[in-house]
Scaffold this motif. Structure first.
Motif, mmCIF file in Angstrom:
data_model
loop_
_atom_site.group_PDB
_atom_site.id
_atom_site.type_symbol
_atom_site.label_atom_id
_atom_site.label_comp_id
_atom_site.label_asym_id
_atom_site.label_seq_id
_atom_site.Cartn_x
_atom_site.Cartn_y
_atom_site.Cartn_z
ATOM 1 N N LEU A 30 1.057 -1.471 -0.111
ATOM 2 C CA LEU A 30 -0.475 -0.363 0.028
ATOM 3 C C LEU A 30 0.822 1.085 -0.334
ATOM 4 N N CYS A 31 0.309 2.354 -0.602
ATOM 5 C CA CYS A 31 1.157 3.596 -0.490
ATOM 6 C C CYS A 31 0.462 4.714 -0.208
ATOM 7 N N TYR A 66 -3.811 6.291 -0.235
ATOM 8 C CA TYR A 66 -4.986 6.030 0.980
ATOM 9 C C TYR A 66 -3.972 7.747 1.863
ATOM 10 N N LEU A 67 -4.999 9.080 2.424
ATOM 11 C CA LEU A 67 -4.475 9.577 2.340
ATOM 12 C C LEU A 67 -4.940 10.327 4.048
ATOM 13 N N TYR A 68 -3.940 10.228 4.955
ATOM 14 C CA TYR A 68 -4.549 10.720 6.275
ATOM 15 C C TYR A 68 -3.529 12.187 6.240
ATOM 16 N N SER A 69 -4.432 12.861 6.785
ATOM 17 C CA SER A 69 -5.094 14.435 7.874
ATOM 18 C C SER A 69 -4.534 14.744 9.025
ATOM 19 N N LEU A 126 -8.946 10.160 7.429
ATOM 20 C CA LEU A 126 -8.149 9.368 6.997
ATOM 21 C C LEU A 126 -9.503 9.967 5.278
ATOM 22 N N GLU A 127 -8.789 10.265 4.810
ATOM 23 C CA GLU A 127 -9.585 11.274 3.225
ATOM 24 C C GLU A 127 -10.647 12.102 4.124
ATOM 25 N N THR A 128 -11.610 11.817 4.542
ATOM 26 C CA THR A 128 -12.311 13.081 5.161
ATOM 27 C C THR A 128 -13.455 12.733 6.327
#
Lengths: 271, 181
Positions: A20-21, A53-56, A75-77
């Motif tokens: 996973l990226c 996947y994008l965490y903020s 995580l995402e929105t």
């Protein structure tokens, strides 16, 4: 995602782990070193501009009088955490990363289980949270086993177990928990994948007398399957791998008392 | 009506003397012992219960007794593995596994050959990764009930444990959440 995108993001990191990226962006670069401590041990930096996947991680700004200073994790929105305790954000990020990788890794099969190695084979201890896995893993390390994981046994397509060594989360006498590295037990950490030598389903029950029941391969397969994280979404991939393990490795089940005695009994199976 | 086994949305793994059947619709996995597997495999919609019973001695060393087949059909039906399940005769409806052992005068080594199905619920990923332990599997010796189990974890795992074990809005849920530190 638009609203979240418009917040001021200072930068971030992206990495590969188990196929996973994953990216993590932050609004305060000072927390990046702390975030890097939360990454899985096999994380490899990957400067890919597009991630799976994008965490903020949004660190609350300096508080004004009468206004609480909340830190947030997305995580995402989806908001995963909103707290005034910054350490909570990092702990949540770590556990969420583990869950994401365990459930979405495209090739490896993650089983909710402790795992230690002895004589070039791995003992798998499947079980849910609070069933005493970590205490038993700690006792096995003290008895000389090699640390693979206290939470996830990671199987490749050949059924070999790969290390996933997070710090152990040990229960304290006062009911709290503390993190402990394997080095605290003078235990080495596993490096190479090893075959399964024993599956031990041993739930803790104070005062219990250990009486091992040997599981048939079918029952062993059931035990592994119900503790397999992506079982519902990847049953077709998981079943043949778990079947081979159930056929090759003995499986036992029973209720146990203190972990120290149990550890030595288990190691004898692989001696 | 003759019994007919279900084939759709099932994954089957053969093991020596056992069959593992994963139900993709119900998200359940069933381990069938040799007798249960054999009887299930005979359920082709054309073979009668009488005919299946007649095959038991040769295939499994079990008595030629329809009650054995009805027991298996009952278990297979409950597991959702039958497409067509004929209604059992009145006498067969009351017989459980132990009753059958006594009725047939079976000894230990043969009794274990009776049809047996073990079933496990297969949780979704979120549950499998963070499913909280409930008594008697977890150590709640020093506290009362499941709430004590939850409080042994720090936030946010403690709150997740409370949410998973108590209905939102219930008093028990509120008390559980308050106990999380």
């Amino acid at each position: 995602m638009g609203k979240l995108d418009r917040l001021g993001w200072a930068g971030g990191i992206s990495f590969q782990s188990h196929g996973l990226c994953i990216g993590i962006r932050v609004n305060d670069l000072e927390v990046v070193p702390r975030i890097q401590n939360s990454l899985p041990h096999d994380a490899v930096a990957d400067p890919a501009p597009v991630v799976d996947y994008l965490y903020s991680v949004y660190i609350g700004t300096r508080p004004r009088r009468g206004v609480q200073n909340f830190h947030q994790l997305y995580l995402e929105t989806d908001r995963l955490a909103r707290t005034v305790d910054l350490e909570d954000i990092f702990e949540t990020l770590e556990s969420q990363l583990d869950f994401l990788i365990a459930s979405e890794a495209p090739h490896d099969i993650f089983i909710h289980a402790g795992a230690v190695a002895w004589n070039e084979r791995v003992i798998i201890l499947p079980g849910p949270s609070m069933s005493g896995k970590t205490m038993l893993v700690a006792a096995l390390l003290q008895a000389g086993a090699t640390y693979y994981s206290d939470d996830f046994a990671v199987l490749d397509e050949n059924g070999a177990v790969h290390p996933f060594p997070r710090p152990l989360s040990l229960r304290q006498a006062d009911g709290g928990r503390r993190k402990a590295e394997a080095v605290e037990f003078n235990a080495p950490v596993g490096v190479q994948p090893l075959p399964v030598g024993l599956v031990a389903d041993t739930a803790y029950q104070p005062g219990a007398t250990w009486r091992a029941h040997t599981l048939t391969p079918g029952r062993a397969l059931l035990t592994l399957l119900k503790n397999t994280v992506p079982a519902q979404t990847r049953a077709r991939d998981a079943l043949p791998v778990l079947r081979d393990i159930a056929l090759r490795a003995p499986a036992i089940k029973g209720r146990r008392d203190e972990a120290d005695q149990m550890a030595h009994l288990l190691l004898q199976y692989l001696s | 009506m003759n019994p007919r086994g279900r084939q759709d949305q099932l994954l089957v793994e053969e093991l020596p003397g056992e069959l593992l059947v994963y139900d993709l619709i119900r998200n359940q996995a069933h381990c069938l012992n040799q007798a249960a597997a054999f009887i299930w495999q005979q359920c082709d919609g054309r073979t009668t219960v009488r005919e299946i019973a007649a095959r038991l001695p040769g295939a499994l060393g079990l008595p030629d007794d329809e009650a054995l087949v009805w027991l298996a059909l009952d278990r297979l039906g409950r597991a959702g593995l039958l497409r067509d399940q004929p209604p059992p005769p009145a006498a067969a409806r009351q017989l459980g596994r132990r009753d059958l052992i006594r009725k047939l005068g079976l000894t230990g080594s043969v009794a274990v050959l009776l049809p047996l199905i073990s079933t496990a619920e297969i949780p979704a990923a979120a549950e499998a990764a963070s499913r909280p332990c409930t008594p008697p599997d977890c150590d709640c010796a020093s506290t009362a009930g499941t709430q004590g189990c939850c409080q042994k974890q720090k936030k946010p795992e403690c709150e997740t444990c409370c949410n998973n074990n108590f209905g939102n809005g219930s008093k028990a849920h509120d008390e559980c959440i308050l106990g999380c530190t």
